[in-house]
Design an enzyme around this catalytic site. Sequence first.
Site, PDB file in Angstrom:
ATOM      1  CD  GLU A   9      -2.867   1.304   2.525  1.00 44.21           C
ATOM      2  OE1 GLU A   9      -3.369   2.513   2.638  1.00 44.21           O
ATOM      3  OE2 GLU A   9      -3.234   0.327   3.090  1.00 44.21           O
ATOM      4  CB  CYS A  48      -6.325   5.576   1.854  1.00 43.83           C
ATOM      5  SG  CYS A  48      -5.349   4.431   2.930  1.00 43.83           S
TER       6      CYS A  48
END
Length: 193
Positions: A9, A48
């Site tokens: 990620e 995010c």
Amino acid sequence: QHGVQVNIEADSLNAAVLGPDVEPGSETWNLFVRYIALDMRQKTGQKCTAVRRILVPASRLAEVRDALVAELGGIVTGDPADKNTTMGPLASAAQLKDVREGIEKLATAAEIVHGGPQAIAEKGFFVSPTLLVASDANGAVLHDLEVFGPCATLMPYDDTAAQAAEIVGRGQGGLVSSVYSNDKTWTHDVVVG
């Protein structure tokens, strides 16, 4: 058969871009300011998709800075059980440490104009919404480091769609970019860029 499975990620250095056509006080201007502040405080910036880089025309930098500082000044950080609180704590002591260290790193390339890395309560994992202003968009740390908290950096561009797109593209990972403009051609050029 011999490959190594990897799951990564990357940082989400998401951007919000204000078009050069947007005038202070207009509906689009007000939405831009309000949504930047909302995005910074939602989940205490621990998402995010939160904005991390705010691109504005160089000629509007001071006006946007002042508008965002005023909007962020209305955020009440504290106990989520208190009905007056509009932003709660970070998730953990480790997260607080990371956010404070990240703000200090960003401050090597930008000036803190609201908030900062200092503790705002003796107990709990609280940090103020933090806005930094870069005099230019050339600081590599601004495009390489995601501070996973209520922190964003304001940076100027030269009004052209090409430069705005190029700066957004410097981000080392990004899930979301928002463009605030009523100029369809300019918006198209930024998105395609």
